[in-house]
Design a protein around this motif. Structure first.
Motif, PDB file in Angstrom:
ATOM      1  N   ARG A  12       0.849  -1.187   0.000  1.00  0.00           N
ATOM      2  CA  ARG A  12       0.000   0.000   0.000  1.00  0.00           C
ATOM      3  C   ARG A  12       0.892   1.245   0.000  1.00  0.00           C
ATOM      4  NH1 ARG A  12      -3.606   1.391   5.143  1.00  0.00           N
ATOM      5  NH2 ARG A  12      -1.592   2.231   5.770  1.00  0.00           N
ATOM      6  N   PRO A  13       0.603   2.229  -0.812  1.00  0.00           N
ATOM      7  CA  PRO A  13       1.423   3.448  -0.814  1.00  0.00           C
ATOM      8  C   PRO A  13       1.331   4.169   0.531  1.00  0.00           C
ATOM      9  CG  PRO A  13      -0.585   3.770  -2.091  1.00  0.00           C
ATOM     10  CD  PRO A  13      -0.494   2.298  -1.765  1.00  0.00           C
ATOM     11  N   ASN A  14       2.369   4.905   0.862  1.00  0.00           N
ATOM     12  CA  ASN A  14       2.400   5.627   2.128  1.00  0.00           C
ATOM     13  C   ASN A  14       1.347   6.722   2.184  1.00  0.00           C
ATOM     14  OD1 ASN A  14       4.511   4.126   3.194  1.00  0.00           O
ATOM     15  ND2 ASN A  14       6.057   5.406   2.209  1.00  0.00           N
ATOM     16  N   ASP A  15       1.125   7.393   1.069  1.00  0.00           N
ATOM     17  CA  ASP A  15       0.173   8.494   1.014  1.00  0.00           C
ATOM     18  C   ASP A  15      -1.035   8.107   0.183  1.00  0.00           C
ATOM     19  OD1 ASP A  15       1.848  10.194   2.488  1.00  0.00           O
ATOM     20  OD2 ASP A  15       2.991  10.665   0.674  1.00  0.00           O
ATOM     21  N   ILE A  16      -2.200   8.319   0.744  1.00  0.00           N
ATOM     22  CA  ILE A  16      -3.442   8.033   0.032  1.00  0.00           C
ATOM     23  C   ILE A  16      -4.211   9.339  -0.104  1.00  0.00           C
ATOM     24  CG2 ILE A  16      -5.616   6.762   0.067  1.00  0.00           C
ATOM     25  CD1 ILE A  16      -4.260   4.650   1.778  1.00  0.00           C
ATOM     26  N   GLU A  17      -4.510   9.741  -1.297  1.00  0.00           N
ATOM     27  CA  GLU A  17      -5.255  10.967  -1.528  1.00  0.00           C
ATOM     28  C   GLU A  17      -6.747  10.666  -1.567  1.00  0.00           C
ATOM     29  OE1 GLU A  17      -4.042  13.360  -4.748  1.00  0.00           O
ATOM     30  OE2 GLU A  17      -1.920  13.414  -4.162  1.00  0.00           O
ATOM     31  N   ILE A  18      -7.485  11.356  -0.723  1.00  0.00           N
ATOM     32  CA  ILE A  18      -8.932  11.189  -0.667  1.00  0.00           C
ATOM     33  C   ILE A  18      -9.571  12.493  -1.113  1.00  0.00           C
ATOM     34  CG2 ILE A  18     -10.908  10.709   0.817  1.00  0.00           C
ATOM     35  CD1 ILE A  18      -9.035   9.169   2.645  1.00  0.00           C
ATOM     36  N   PRO A  19     -10.309  12.495  -2.195  1.00  0.00           N
ATOM     37  CA  PRO A  19     -10.909  13.746  -2.669  1.00  0.00           C
ATOM     38  C   PRO A  19     -11.935  14.263  -1.675  1.00  0.00           C
ATOM     39  CG  PRO A  19     -11.806  11.869  -3.867  1.00  0.00           C
ATOM     40  CD  PRO A  19     -10.668  11.346  -3.037  1.00  0.00           C
ATOM     41  N   PRO A  20     -12.061  15.591  -1.551  1.00  0.00           N
ATOM     42  CA  PRO A  20     -13.041  16.154  -0.616  1.00  0.00           C
ATOM     43  C   PRO A  20     -14.463  15.867  -1.083  1.00  0.00           C
ATOM     44  CG  PRO A  20     -12.091  17.873  -1.991  1.00  0.00           C
ATOM     45  CD  PRO A  20     -11.311  16.626  -2.269  1.00  0.00           C
TER      46      PRO A  20
END
Length: 217
Positions: A12-20
């Protein structure tokens, strides 16, 4: 590892971007001061009267436009540096508060470097709230900003100058506080209290308290 050559391990990548979500929503950007964005002109650094030895002042300072020392915060800034060649590169635009903590030596040093000292002796507000009010006036308009460089009534002049502030549609202002958390208990409680009060009265102010181990907002 499985013997099957087609097997693959995916981390799993360290950073996960979650859209607002769809509006309305509140976007929190606690590390905005590290970016030289278009809003960099609306960033203020306030140094309170608490040791800043363990903080990365050299990185914070250039990413904020306005620098204010709250009374004895000027002593902390002065003592942060051991070499004069380093100290002279970090000169605040303003020192404000009731001036019962800043030493005459430190005050004179920064005044000779161009710092404007605005004494405010009223005890109906703290050095922290006086500094925040100064930043609000500074970023509100050019005309009000220029008045800060004139002689201001020393008891409660900043409050009088800030009375006509129009906050109907203000731009966001980022205020970063060094100190105020982790020292005297009453000062820590006051700092947290201001976060809640200003979030209601001045939601355009994005306030962050920075200590050597935390960022509180």
């Amino acid at each position: 590892m499985p013997e099957n050559e087609d097997s693959m391990v995916v981390e799993r990548p360290n950073d996960i971007e979650i859209p607002p979500p769809s509006e309305p929503y509140t976007l929190i950007e606690p590390f905005e001061f590290f970016n030289n964005s278009s809003e960099s002109s609306k960033k203020c650094l306030i140094i309170l009267n608490q040791s800043i030895r363990d903080m990365n002042l050299e990185r914070l300072w250039p990413n904020t436009r306005l620098h204010i020392c709250a009374d004895g915060g000027a002593n902390q800034l002065y003592n942060y540096f051991e070499e004069e060649s380093d100290r002279s590169k970090f000169v605040p635009e303003f020192i404000t508060g009731d001036c019962d903590s800043v030493t005459d030596e430190v005050k004179q040093y920064y005044m000779l470097k161009g710092t404007v000292v605005i004494p405010q002796y009223s005890q109906y507000s703290t050095d922290l709230t006086k500094s925040i009010l100064l930043s609000k006036i500074y970023f509100h308009s050019e005309s009000l900003r220029q008045k800060l460089y004139n002689e201001i009534e020393p008891n409660n002049g900043l409050a009088e100058l800030g009375e006509p502030l129009n906050t109907s549609n203000p731009e966001r202002v980022f205020i970063y506080m060094l100190g105020g958390i982790g020292g005297r208990f009453d000062q820590t409680i006051h700092s947290i209290n201001q976060l809640y009060k200003l979030n209601k009265s001045d939601p355009h102010l994005q306030i962050f308290f920075i200590s050597h181990s935390d960022m509180i907002f």
